[in-house]
Design an enzyme around this catalytic site. Sequence first.
Site, PDB file in Angstrom:
ATOM      1  N   GLU A 249       1.761  -8.467   7.788  1.00  0.00           N
ATOM      2  CA  GLU A 249       2.391  -8.363   6.467  1.00  0.00           C
ATOM      3  C   GLU A 249       1.839  -7.105   5.821  1.00  0.00           C
ATOM      4  O   GLU A 249       0.624  -6.987   5.632  1.00  0.00           O
ATOM      5  CB  GLU A 249       2.072  -9.597   5.606  1.00  0.00           C
ATOM      6  CG  GLU A 249       2.733 -10.861   6.082  1.00  0.00           C
ATOM      7  CD  GLU A 249       4.256 -10.803   6.099  1.00  0.00           C
ATOM      8  OE1 GLU A 249       4.841  -9.975   5.375  1.00  0.00           O
ATOM      9  OE2 GLU A 249       4.857 -11.573   6.863  1.00  0.00           O
ATOM     10  N   CYS A 283       1.977  -6.589  -3.141  1.00  0.00           N
ATOM     11  CA  CYS A 283       2.947  -6.098  -2.154  1.00  0.00           C
ATOM     12  C   CYS A 283       4.370  -6.414  -2.601  1.00  0.00           C
ATOM     13  O   CYS A 283       5.324  -5.832  -2.096  1.00  0.00           O
ATOM     14  CB  CYS A 283       2.672  -6.721  -0.795  1.00  0.00           C
ATOM     15  SG  CYS A 283       2.544  -8.497  -0.875  1.00  0.00           S
TER      16      CYS A 283
HETATM   17  P1  NAD Z   1      -5.926  -1.933   4.395  1.00  0.00           P
HETATM   18  O1  NAD Z   1      -4.922  -1.824   5.474  1.00  0.00           O
HETATM   19  O2  NAD Z   1      -6.746  -0.770   4.069  1.00  0.00           O
HETATM   20  O3  NAD Z   1      -6.965  -3.094   4.761  1.00  0.00           O
HETATM   21  C1  NAD Z   1      -6.546  -4.402   5.051  1.00  0.00           C
HETATM   22  C2  NAD Z   1      -7.600  -5.064   5.921  1.00  0.00           C
HETATM   23  O4  NAD Z   1      -7.633  -4.399   7.177  1.00  0.00           O
HETATM   24  C3  NAD Z   1      -9.025  -4.980   5.353  1.00  0.00           C
HETATM   25  O5  NAD Z   1      -9.726  -6.159   5.661  1.00  0.00           O
HETATM   26  C4  NAD Z   1      -9.597  -3.806   6.111  1.00  0.00           C
HETATM   27  O6  NAD Z   1     -11.010  -3.822   6.203  1.00  0.00           O
HETATM   28  C5  NAD Z   1      -8.956  -3.988   7.460  1.00  0.00           C
HETATM   29  N1  NAD Z   1      -8.916  -2.765   8.269  1.00  0.00           N
HETATM   30  C6  NAD Z   1      -8.890  -1.470   7.838  1.00  0.00           C
HETATM   31  N2  NAD Z   1      -8.878  -0.626   8.892  1.00  0.00           N
HETATM   32  C7  NAD Z   1      -8.875  -1.394  10.011  1.00  0.00           C
HETATM   33  C8  NAD Z   1      -8.850  -1.109  11.407  1.00  0.00           C
HETATM   34  N3  NAD Z   1      -8.838   0.135  11.866  1.00  0.00           N
HETATM   35  N4  NAD Z   1      -8.850  -2.136  12.262  1.00  0.00           N
HETATM   36  C9  NAD Z   1      -8.842  -3.412  11.813  1.00  0.00           C
HETATM   37  N5  NAD Z   1      -8.886  -3.758  10.506  1.00  0.00           N
HETATM   38  C10 NAD Z   1      -8.892  -2.758   9.612  1.00  0.00           C
HETATM   39  O7  NAD Z   1      -5.176  -2.515   3.115  1.00  0.00           O
HETATM   40  P2  NAD Z   1      -5.806  -2.802   1.657  1.00  0.00           P
HETATM   41  O8  NAD Z   1      -5.970  -1.502   0.971  1.00  0.00           O
HETATM   42  O9  NAD Z   1      -6.980  -3.717   1.761  1.00  0.00           O
HETATM   43  O10 NAD Z   1      -4.633  -3.654   0.991  1.00  0.00           O
HETATM   44  C11 NAD Z   1      -3.549  -3.088   0.360  1.00  0.00           C
HETATM   45  C12 NAD Z   1      -2.345  -3.151   1.262  1.00  0.00           C
HETATM   46  O11 NAD Z   1      -2.074  -4.507   1.617  1.00  0.00           O
HETATM   47  C13 NAD Z   1      -1.089  -2.673   0.592  1.00  0.00           C
HETATM   48  O12 NAD Z   1      -0.363  -1.843   1.451  1.00  0.00           O
HETATM   49  C14 NAD Z   1      -0.309  -3.949   0.317  1.00  0.00           C
HETATM   50  O13 NAD Z   1       1.062  -3.792   0.212  1.00  0.00           O
HETATM   51  C15 NAD Z   1      -0.692  -4.787   1.469  1.00  0.00           C
HETATM   52  N6  NAD Z   1      -0.437  -6.207   1.193  1.00  0.00           N
HETATM   53  C16 NAD Z   1       0.631  -6.802   1.793  1.00  0.00           C
HETATM   54  C17 NAD Z   1       0.942  -8.130   1.553  1.00  0.00           C
HETATM   55  C18 NAD Z   1       2.106  -8.802   2.221  1.00  0.00           C
HETATM   56  O14 NAD Z   1       2.112 -10.023   2.310  1.00  0.00           O
HETATM   57  N7  NAD Z   1       3.093  -8.054   2.699  1.00  0.00           N
HETATM   58  C19 NAD Z   1       0.127  -8.868   0.685  1.00  0.00           C
HETATM   59  C20 NAD Z   1      -0.950  -8.236   0.075  1.00  0.00           C
HETATM   60  C21 NAD Z   1      -1.225  -6.893   0.353  1.00  0.00           C
END
Ligand code: NAD
Length: 480
Positions: A249, A283
């Site tokens: 997501e 999101c």
């Molecule tokens: P992000 O992608 O930076 O991080 C999300 C998670 O992934 C964190 O736990 C992070 O530590 C981990 N992560 C980062 N790099 C990684 C890697 N290389 N390998 C594995 N894990 C890794 O996102 P964010 O800044 O924490 O959150 C914001 C984003 O989340 C926005 O784009 C938002 O739209 C999205 N979001 C989507 C939904 C949905 O249901 N569609 C809901 C909430 C947030």
Amino acid sequence: MSGDIFANYINGEWLEGSATIRNISPANIQDVLGDYAQADAGQIEQALDAAIAGQLEWQRSGLEQRYQVLTAIGDELIARKAELGEQLAREEGKTLAEGMGEVYRSGQFFHYYAAEVLRQMGETADSVRPGVEIETRREPVGVVGIITPWNFPMATAAWKIAPALAFGNAVVFKPANAVPASAWSLTEIIARQGLPAGTFNLVMGSGATVGDALIHSNKIDALSFTGSVETGRKVACATAANFVRCQLEMGSKNALIVLDDADLDLAVDCALNGAFFGTGQKCTASSRLIVTAGMHDRFVAALVERMGQLKVGYPLREGTQIGAVIDGKQLEQNLRYIEQAKADGAVLACGGERIEEEYEGFYMRPALFVETRNDMQINRDEVFGPIACVIKVADYEEALATLNDTDFGLTAGIMTQSLKYASDFKRRAKTGCVMVNLPTAGTDYHVPFGGRKNSSFGPREQGTYAREFYTVVKTTYIRA
Ligand code: NAD
């Protein structure tokens, strides 16, 4: 907690890691929520091995035991919504009401999936071969890695962990490093439910270390991720290499259409709610407001007036409607997007400036741009802040084409009193969720949630649809 450090939870034990991070409130940088352990490489392997063993035992546990465990977690979250909601508001910056609502909703996810535990029905079929009968049943997928973002630290974790446990899986959970307190508190509740050791594990740490190790591991059977598109792409590639099932997501660029015949007050309410509540860090936020020409001027005037009345500030103060931005980096990025939009010719109608509060933190007034085009960068990228842009269009068809002209497809909304346009919109909006006369943000917990295009990948989350991801189907042939 061991000593003064909030530890990881691995194989039924609280274990400190090789390092710690300090959890500082974005709403008041003097407010420290604590020091949280970071799992090292050896501990991640330990958690994965423990999960493999724990899952076998949990799978054999009785349905009523699972039902009771999930019910108890839900009960406790709901009973402690004020305390945990305050902690969530402190660590994420959203308002106290939003924090409490999120904890309550998290409890509802556990209650919903507790009930789902008792609805495990299979199917039978006659075989094409005489004397042979067939049954299909669902089994747990196995060990599930769960990676969550910072914006809904409790709810996103709950809507993944609850179905994972309900269907008999073990979990290795990695929350975002910006918000470990909510994850730790949820873990502390789960840890008191008498699950077999290793069934549930918390490994805190950065994406580059703990997240990277999880997604590349061949000890997991499935990986559920919520976060940005950029990270989601890495997750999809890494899990595909091991044929590990994945569910993503990701971001979006949702739009709310306001037609000439809309109820103006309702349209402004929905736009305010969808674009700015939760500091726009959703999101499902409506960052594009697509308004037809006959409504445009009235809508903009009314929205600007209402935005001027919004109470932005310390999230724990009664009456605050918009809290803090998650951190300094995100605030700077929001302000950079505002400068870029101006340079591209968008006109700032109101807001968009950093503001000082009684407490030192990361605050800005919600921004509204007018005279924007859908091809401007501000209307293409997911900004993830309290910034919305009005795009003026001639009619419904242009509005719909503009709405669908994006790389994303999570939610879409329309404000209209016309059944004809509402019905057409429900079918032609290329998103996973469609709202009629409602904000683009705000979904229920018992129905599927997810999007299209770059917003989602893999089976849907939530409701009965979660079963597709958290179980595997087995087909059995029996000669009587
Ligand atoms: P992000 O992608 O930076 O991080 C999300 C998670 O992934 C964190 O736990 C992070 O530590 C981990 N992560 C980062 N790099 C990684 C890697 N290389 N390998 C594995 N894990 C890794 O996102 P964010 O800044 O924490 O959150 C914001 C984003 O989340 C926005 O784009 C938002 O739209 C999205 N979001 C989507 C939904 C949905 O249901 N569609 C809901 C909430 C947030």
